[in-house]
Design a protein around this motif. Structure first.
Motif, PDB file in Angstrom:
ATOM      1  N   ARG A 112     -67.426 -48.208 -92.832  1.00 63.12           N
ATOM      2  CA  ARG A 112     -67.511 -49.420 -93.644  1.00 63.12           C
ATOM      3  C   ARG A 112     -68.919 -49.962 -93.803  1.00 63.12           C
ATOM      4  NH1 ARG A 112     -62.944 -49.046 -96.203  1.00 63.12           N
ATOM      5  NH2 ARG A 112     -61.086 -49.425 -94.988  1.00 63.12           N
ATOM      6  N   ARG A 113     -69.913 -49.103 -93.583  1.00 68.75           N
ATOM      7  CA  ARG A 113     -71.299 -49.519 -93.781  1.00 68.75           C
ATOM      8  C   ARG A 113     -72.192 -48.283 -93.843  1.00 68.75           C
ATOM      9  NH1 ARG A 113     -74.987 -49.522 -89.629  1.00 68.75           N
ATOM     10  NH2 ARG A 113     -74.224 -48.813 -87.618  1.00 68.75           N
ATOM     11  N   LEU A 114     -73.368 -48.501 -94.385  1.00 67.04           N
ATOM     12  CA  LEU A 114     -74.393 -47.457 -94.389  1.00 67.04           C
ATOM     13  C   LEU A 114     -75.286 -47.635 -93.163  1.00 67.04           C
ATOM     14  CD1 LEU A 114     -75.473 -47.633 -98.122  1.00 67.04           C
ATOM     15  CD2 LEU A 114     -74.276 -45.739 -97.025  1.00 67.04           C
ATOM     16  N   PRO A 115     -75.963 -46.576 -92.754  1.00 67.28           N
ATOM     17  CA  PRO A 115     -76.953 -46.764 -91.689  1.00 67.28           C
ATOM     18  C   PRO A 115     -78.037 -47.723 -92.165  1.00 67.28           C
ATOM     19  CG  PRO A 115     -76.582 -44.419 -92.119  1.00 67.28           C
ATOM     20  CD  PRO A 115     -75.889 -45.182 -93.200  1.00 67.28           C
ATOM     21  N   THR A 116     -78.553 -48.529 -91.250  1.00 63.59           N
ATOM     22  CA  THR A 116     -79.698 -49.368 -91.611  1.00 63.59           C
ATOM     23  C   THR A 116     -80.917 -48.461 -91.719  1.00 63.59           C
ATOM     24  OG1 THR A 116     -80.328 -49.772 -89.315  1.00 63.59           O
ATOM     25  CG2 THR A 116     -78.733 -51.308 -90.311  1.00 63.59           C
ATOM     26  N   GLU A 117     -81.982 -48.988 -92.307  1.00 61.70           N
ATOM     27  CA  GLU A 117     -83.205 -48.193 -92.382  1.00 61.70           C
ATOM     28  C   GLU A 117     -83.739 -47.904 -90.987  1.00 61.70           C
ATOM     29  OE1 GLU A 117     -86.102 -49.560 -95.248  1.00 61.70           O
ATOM     30  OE2 GLU A 117     -84.511 -49.996 -96.689  1.00 61.70           O
ATOM     31  N   THR A 118     -83.537 -48.845 -90.060  1.00 60.32           N
ATOM     32  CA  THR A 118     -83.982 -48.632 -88.679  1.00 60.32           C
ATOM     33  C   THR A 118     -83.184 -47.510 -88.020  1.00 60.32           C
ATOM     34  OG1 THR A 118     -84.551 -50.976 -88.508  1.00 60.32           O
ATOM     35  CG2 THR A 118     -84.342 -49.757 -86.439  1.00 60.32           C
ATOM     36  N   GLU A 119     -81.871 -47.501 -88.230  1.00 62.35           N
ATOM     37  CA  GLU A 119     -81.040 -46.423 -87.673  1.00 62.35           C
ATOM     38  C   GLU A 119     -81.379 -45.096 -88.341  1.00 62.35           C
ATOM     39  OE1 GLU A 119     -76.928 -48.782 -86.609  1.00 62.35           O
ATOM     40  OE2 GLU A 119     -77.341 -48.268 -88.721  1.00 62.35           O
ATOM     41  N   GLY A 120     -81.659 -45.182 -89.610  1.00 61.44           N
ATOM     42  CA  GLY A 120     -82.059 -44.000 -90.359  1.00 61.44           C
ATOM     43  C   GLY A 120     -80.960 -42.967 -90.520  1.00 61.44           C
ATOM     44  N   LEU A 121     -81.380 -41.838 -91.055  1.00 64.77           N
ATOM     45  CA  LEU A 121     -80.435 -40.771 -91.352  1.00 64.77           C
ATOM     46  C   LEU A 121     -79.923 -40.085 -90.088  1.00 64.77           C
ATOM     47  CD1 LEU A 121     -82.295 -39.252 -94.433  1.00 64.77           C
ATOM     48  CD2 LEU A 121     -80.251 -40.702 -94.457  1.00 64.77           C
ATOM     49  N   ARG A 122     -80.617 -40.257 -88.963  1.00 67.81           N
ATOM     50  CA  ARG A 122     -80.157 -39.611 -87.723  1.00 67.81           C
ATOM     51  C   ARG A 122     -78.770 -40.106 -87.320  1.00 67.81           C
ATOM     52  NH1 ARG A 122     -83.382 -43.527 -86.333  1.00 67.81           N
ATOM     53  NH2 ARG A 122     -83.086 -44.814 -84.485  1.00 67.81           N
ATOM     54  N   LEU A 123     -78.399 -41.314 -87.767  1.00 60.92           N
ATOM     55  CA  LEU A 123     -77.069 -41.837 -87.465  1.00 60.92           C
ATOM     56  C   LEU A 123     -75.981 -40.952 -88.076  1.00 60.92           C
ATOM     57  CD1 LEU A 123     -75.746 -44.252 -85.982  1.00 60.92           C
ATOM     58  CD2 LEU A 123     -75.577 -45.356 -88.209  1.00 60.92           C
ATOM     59  N   LEU A 124     -76.290 -40.299 -89.179  1.00 57.17           N
ATOM     60  CA  LEU A 124     -75.321 -39.401 -89.810  1.00 57.17           C
ATOM     61  C   LEU A 124     -74.982 -38.227 -88.894  1.00 57.17           C
ATOM     62  CD1 LEU A 124     -76.777 -39.296 -93.435  1.00 57.17           C
ATOM     63  CD2 LEU A 124     -74.902 -40.718 -92.562  1.00 57.17           C
ATOM     64  N   VAL A 125     -75.957 -37.782 -88.133  1.00 55.33           N
ATOM     65  CA  VAL A 125     -75.722 -36.691 -87.177  1.00 55.33           C
ATOM     66  C   VAL A 125     -74.950 -37.231 -85.969  1.00 55.33           C
ATOM     67  CG1 VAL A 125     -76.828 -34.979 -85.681  1.00 55.33           C
ATOM     68  CG2 VAL A 125     -77.763 -35.439 -87.956  1.00 55.33           C
ATOM     69  N   GLU A 126     -75.349 -38.402 -85.470  1.00 55.85           N
ATOM     70  CA  GLU A 126     -74.668 -39.004 -84.320  1.00 55.85           C
ATOM     71  C   GLU A 126     -73.193 -39.261 -84.607  1.00 55.85           C
ATOM     72  OE1 GLU A 126     -76.907 -42.477 -83.151  1.00 55.85           O
ATOM     73  OE2 GLU A 126     -78.750 -41.292 -82.941  1.00 55.85           O
ATOM     74  N   HIS A 127     -72.885 -39.637 -85.855  1.00 52.00           N
ATOM     75  CA  HIS A 127     -71.498 -39.916 -86.246  1.00 52.00           C
ATOM     76  C   HIS A 127     -70.829 -38.715 -86.895  1.00 52.00           C
ATOM     77  CE1 HIS A 127     -72.075 -44.579 -86.277  1.00 52.00           C
ATOM     78  NE2 HIS A 127     -72.074 -44.063 -85.066  1.00 52.00           N
TER      79      HIS A 127
END
Length: 143
Positions: free
Chosen positions: A68-83
């Motif tokens: 229900r949300r996009l990663p923040t710029e701080t979280e960055g694209l690496r969150l896509l791998v973590e999730h």
């Protein structure tokens, strides 16, 4: 008396001729192929970057749907791998990280091209993918 010249069977002569042609033609064809690949290398790298950007876009949309949300710029694209929306975060074909920004419902993904700097021409030109994202629905009472 006439001497007769020993004759080779035709199949043996053709086989030897085929080997001679292969010895000459194969390196020539490989050289031509390598030259074509090196000339087109810039285009194929840009094509790969464009495919990577589309893949990241898909992962962002999946992430938004699931969380229900996009990663923040701080979280960055690496969150896509973590999730687990992406198996691995790709680097662009020039070994630089893809850039990710979110502003006013617009996501921008970018590769800085061969030179790694903003702008540029030809292979140095940036590749950008910008797309709109729907705002996450507000949490309401559950039935």
């Amino acid at each position: 008396m006439t001497e007769s010249i020993p004759r080779r069977p035709l199949s043996r002569a053709l086989r030897q001729a085929g080997i001679a042609v292969a010895v000459i033609a194969v390196p020539l064809l490989l050289g031509t192929l390598l030259m074509a690949v090196s000339v087109n290398d810039g285009g194929s790298r840009r094509d790969r970057a464009a495919l990577d950007l589309r893949s990241i876009q898909g992962a962002l949309l999946i992430h938004q749907e699931q969380h229900r949300r996009l990663p923040t710029e701080t979280e960055g694209l690496r969150l896509l791998v973590e999730h687990r929306a992406l198996e691995v975060l790709p680097l662009d074909p020039w070994h630089n990280a893809y850039e990710y920004t979110v502003r006013d419902g617009q996501v921008q993904l970018r590769s800085l091209g061969a030179d790694g700097d903003l702008g540029g021409d030809g292979n140095d030109a940036d590749l950008e993918l910008t797309f709109s994202v729907a705002a996450a629905p507000e949490a309401g009472p559950t039935p």
